[in-house]
Write an enzyme that holds these catalytic residues in place. Structure first.
Site, PDB file in Angstrom:
ATOM      1  N   CYS A 177      -9.258 -10.860   1.152  1.00 51.90           N
ATOM      2  CA  CYS A 177     -10.248 -10.619   0.096  1.00 51.90           C
ATOM      3  C   CYS A 177     -10.610 -11.933  -0.613  1.00 51.90           C
ATOM      4  O   CYS A 177     -11.238 -12.784  -0.030  1.00 51.90           O
ATOM      5  CB  CYS A 177      -9.731  -9.558  -0.868  1.00 51.90           C
ATOM      6  N   HIS A 205      -7.676  -4.988   2.702  1.00 48.07           N
ATOM      7  CA  HIS A 205      -6.363  -5.295   2.139  1.00 48.07           C
ATOM      8  C   HIS A 205      -5.230  -4.637   2.927  1.00 48.07           C
ATOM      9  O   HIS A 205      -4.867  -3.505   2.630  1.00 48.07           O
ATOM     10  CB  HIS A 205      -6.291  -4.773   0.695  1.00 48.07           C
ATOM     11  N   GLU A 240      -2.118  -5.208   2.657  1.00 52.70           N
ATOM     12  CA  GLU A 240      -0.938  -4.997   1.793  1.00 52.70           C
ATOM     13  C   GLU A 240      -1.040  -3.694   1.000  1.00 52.70           C
ATOM     14  O   GLU A 240      -0.054  -3.211   0.475  1.00 52.70           O
ATOM     15  CB  GLU A 240      -0.752  -6.199   0.851  1.00 52.70           C
TER      16      GLU A 240
END
Lengths: 82, 233
Positions: free
Chosen positions: B86, B203, B205
């Site tokens: 990002c 993302h 994560e």
């Protein structure tokens, strides 16, 4: 010496912000507006620079290194004596 | 095996990355403060999401002059693995470690939602446990994710097979209707020619635990580990 730098999106790069503003203007009845491009104005106050050629070199260096992203943006500027 | 998660002023996914790598996946992870330049001892550096330097001027524009970015540049040049997520992707573009630039989303809105991306390459250190054509369910959260490159750059990207992820349907069809932000050719992630630097808008994560709605992000981190331990590519 002062400089006013104008950063705009390159021609050919789509400007969604400009498009939205154009739409809003036409909603307000400004049907004469063909196209809108939105850019940025950056005012730079130079310290101890009297020489125009030196000012130009400095401003162009700043624009290329940081103030404009050469992939998507063009810049222009005007100089002004204090 | 040690991951470094860079913390810039304004990063806000650093803890999520640290959590996913350390607590969820059980790898060694440490924070790297943006004033540090020395990255020795790390196997992979993560540039997390967020709003480094408040996104002032342009996302990623100011951060590239921070000391840690000099370290990241050298680390990447030496073949170290760098993953920008990002805002981290935006930083890699501004720093010139990846080609192109990010524009504001086509709809001018911040987009925060799950999307699907198709894996375009399975021979990178970041995707070696995935299959080409596989689809990941993974969230995006950004205002400037509309990838742009001029024609010559795009041609180079394709010639060197640098597109790693494309926005797609759940079934893997890449079409404009599955493009959330106006990104050129549905590009969601690209790598450098050498393949050791990857930038991606989604993302991973944020989707490493079933309770979060998807575990597909795991495979990206586990690919890195497999690569570094010699199991993968």
């Amino acid at each position: 010496m002062k400089a006013r730098i104008i950063v705009t999106l390159k021609r050919g790069v789509l400007d969604p912000q400009g498009k939205a503003v154009r739409g809003a203007l036409s909603n307000l009845g400004f049907n004469q507006v063909k196209n809108v491009r939105v850019g940025k104005v950056i005012d730079v106050d130079l310290n101890g620079v009297e020489d125009e050629a030196q000012a130009r070199a400095l401003i162009e260096d700043m624009c290329r290194k940081l103030l404009a992203n050469p992939v998507i943006e063009d810049f222009s500027y005007t100089l002004e004596d204090e | 095996m040690k991951f470094g998660v860079v913390v810039f002023p304004g990063s806000n996914c650093d803890q999520d990355c640290h959590w996913a790598l350390g607590r969820v996946l059980g790898h060694e992870a440490e924070y790297v403060w943006y004033q540090e330049e020395d990255l020795t001892g790390l196997d992979c550096v993560i540039l997390p999401g967020g709003f480094s330097y408040g996104d002032y001027l342009r996302p990623g524009a100011l951060v590239r002059f921070s000391p840690v970015m000099e370290g990241v540049r050298r680390f990447a040049q030496g073949g170290g693995l760098v993953l920008g997520i990002c805002n981290g992707f935006q930083i890699l573009l501004e720093a010139g470690l990846l080609p192109g630039a990010m524009m504001r989303n086509k709809n001018l809105r911040f987009i925060c939602q799950y999307v699907h991306v198709r894996v375009e390459r399975s021979d990178t250190p970041f995707t070696c446990l995935l299959k080409k054509g596989e689809v990941l369910k993974i969230p995006i959260a950004h205002m400037e994710g509309n990838y742009f490159a001029d024609e010559a750059t795009l041609a180079q990207l394709k010639a060197h097979d640098q597109v790693v992820f494309r926005y797609s349907s759940p079934g893997g069809e890449v079409a404009e209707e599955y493009n959330p932000n106006g990104s050129l050719e549905n590009i969601a992630g690209i790598c450098n020619r050498e393949g050791n630097v990857l930038g991606m808008m989604p993302h991973p994560e944020r989707c490493c635990e079933a309770i979060l709605g998807s575990e597909d992000g795991r495979m990206i981190f586990e690919s890195i580990v497999a690569h570094l331990t010699g199991v993968g590519v």
